[in-house]
Design a protein around this motif. Structure first.
Motif, PDB file in Angstrom:
ATOM      1  N   ASN A  34      -1.754 -19.723 -12.821  1.00  0.00           N
ATOM      2  CA  ASN A  34      -1.858 -18.286 -12.565  1.00  0.00           C
ATOM      3  C   ASN A  34      -2.502 -18.084 -11.203  1.00  0.00           C
ATOM      4  O   ASN A  34      -3.378 -18.850 -10.811  1.00  0.00           O
ATOM      5  CB  ASN A  34      -2.730 -17.601 -13.614  1.00  0.00           C
ATOM      6  N   GLN A  35      -2.089 -17.052 -10.526  1.00  0.00           N
ATOM      7  CA  GLN A  35      -2.674 -16.730  -9.228  1.00  0.00           C
ATOM      8  C   GLN A  35      -3.166 -15.291  -9.265  1.00  0.00           C
ATOM      9  O   GLN A  35      -2.467 -14.395  -9.734  1.00  0.00           O
ATOM     10  CB  GLN A  35      -1.645 -16.894  -8.119  1.00  0.00           C
ATOM     11  N   ILE A  36      -4.383 -15.084  -8.771  1.00  0.00           N
ATOM     12  CA  ILE A  36      -4.966 -13.746  -8.718  1.00  0.00           C
ATOM     13  C   ILE A  36      -5.279 -13.433  -7.261  1.00  0.00           C
ATOM     14  O   ILE A  36      -5.931 -14.218  -6.576  1.00  0.00           O
ATOM     15  CB  ILE A  36      -6.242 -13.660  -9.571  1.00  0.00           C
ATOM     16  N   ASP A  37      -4.799 -12.291  -6.812  1.00  0.00           N
ATOM     17  CA  ASP A  37      -5.006 -11.882  -5.428  1.00  0.00           C
ATOM     18  C   ASP A  37      -5.696 -10.525  -5.413  1.00  0.00           C
ATOM     19  O   ASP A  37      -5.250  -9.587  -6.067  1.00  0.00           O
ATOM     20  CB  ASP A  37      -3.656 -11.804  -4.705  1.00  0.00           C
ATOM     21  N   TRP A  38      -6.796 -10.429  -4.685  1.00  0.00           N
ATOM     22  CA  TRP A  38      -7.576  -9.203  -4.582  1.00  0.00           C
ATOM     23  C   TRP A  38      -7.342  -8.588  -3.209  1.00  0.00           C
ATOM     24  O   TRP A  38      -7.550  -9.247  -2.192  1.00  0.00           O
ATOM     25  CB  TRP A  38      -9.057  -9.512  -4.739  1.00  0.00           C
ATOM     26  N   ASP A  39      -6.932  -7.332  -3.179  1.00  0.00           N
ATOM     27  CA  ASP A  39      -6.693  -6.629  -1.916  1.00  0.00           C
ATOM     28  C   ASP A  39      -7.330  -5.248  -1.954  1.00  0.00           C
ATOM     29  O   ASP A  39      -7.069  -4.465  -2.869  1.00  0.00           O
ATOM     30  CB  ASP A  39      -5.197  -6.445  -1.658  1.00  0.00           C
ATOM     31  N   LEU A  40      -8.124  -4.948  -0.958  1.00  0.00           N
ATOM     32  CA  LEU A  40      -8.633  -3.596  -0.810  1.00  0.00           C
ATOM     33  C   LEU A  40      -7.544  -2.806  -0.092  1.00  0.00           C
ATOM     34  O   LEU A  40      -7.133  -3.174   1.001  1.00  0.00           O
ATOM     35  CB  LEU A  40      -9.931  -3.575  -0.003  1.00  0.00           C
ATOM     36  N   VAL A  41      -7.059  -1.750  -0.724  1.00  0.00           N
ATOM     37  CA  VAL A  41      -5.910  -1.020  -0.182  1.00  0.00           C
ATOM     38  C   VAL A  41      -6.251   0.378   0.310  1.00  0.00           C
ATOM     39  O   VAL A  41      -5.476   0.967   1.068  1.00  0.00           O
ATOM     40  CB  VAL A  41      -4.753  -0.961  -1.205  1.00  0.00           C
ATOM     41  N   GLU A  42      -7.384   0.920  -0.130  1.00  0.00           N
ATOM     42  CA  GLU A  42      -7.837   2.235   0.327  1.00  0.00           C
ATOM     43  C   GLU A  42      -9.352   2.251   0.376  1.00  0.00           C
ATOM     44  O   GLU A  42     -10.011   1.610  -0.435  1.00  0.00           O
ATOM     45  CB  GLU A  42      -7.389   3.343  -0.631  1.00  0.00           C
ATOM     46  N   CYS A  43      -9.883   3.021   1.322  1.00  0.00           N
ATOM     47  CA  CYS A  43     -11.331   3.134   1.433  1.00  0.00           C
ATOM     48  C   CYS A  43     -11.653   4.308   2.360  1.00  0.00           C
ATOM     49  O   CYS A  43     -11.140   4.367   3.483  1.00  0.00           O
ATOM     50  CB  CYS A  43     -11.905   1.839   2.003  1.00  0.00           C
ATOM     51  N   LEU A  44     -12.486   5.215   1.901  1.00  0.00           N
ATOM     52  CA  LEU A  44     -12.837   6.360   2.741  1.00  0.00           C
ATOM     53  C   LEU A  44     -13.719   5.968   3.921  1.00  0.00           C
ATOM     54  O   LEU A  44     -13.817   6.706   4.895  1.00  0.00           O
ATOM     55  CB  LEU A  44     -13.537   7.443   1.918  1.00  0.00           C
ATOM     56  N   SER A  45     -14.336   4.815   3.849  1.00  0.00           N
ATOM     57  CA  SER A  45     -15.203   4.358   4.941  1.00  0.00           C
ATOM     58  C   SER A  45     -14.453   3.554   6.000  1.00  0.00           C
ATOM     59  O   SER A  45     -15.045   3.136   6.994  1.00  0.00           O
ATOM     60  CB  SER A  45     -16.326   3.487   4.377  1.00  0.00           C
TER      61      SER A  45
END
Length: 76
Positions: free
Chosen positions: A52-63
């Motif tokens: 299994n592969q897990i990928d974490w991506d921040l896609v939105e941020c008000l800062s």
């Protein structure tokens, strides 16, 4: 794709620090003090027959403050 790599706050952001941990990557900062406003992280899970592969991506941020290539400390 994680937007953090083009953000001015990457070296001091505690959310990016979490993402680095999840990807088992070395941290840019030992103790980040910046707390971003309303970050949205997508966690993508894919699997095949062997792992299994897990990928974490921040896609939105008000800062988010755009600064291309911010992750590349040698270029800054």
């Amino acid at each position: 794709m994680c937007i953090c790599i083009n953000c001015n706050h990457i070296t001091k952001c505690n959310t990016y620090h979490l993402i680095e941990s999840q990807h088992k990557q070395p941290h840019l900062t030992r103790s980040p003090l910046f707390i971003p406003k309303y970050p949205v992280v997508h966690v993508n899970i894919s699997n095949n027959c062997t792992y299994n592969q897990i990928d974490w991506d921040l896609v939105e941020c008000l800062s988010f403050v755009e600064k291309p290539n911010s992750w590349n400390l040698d270029a800054n």
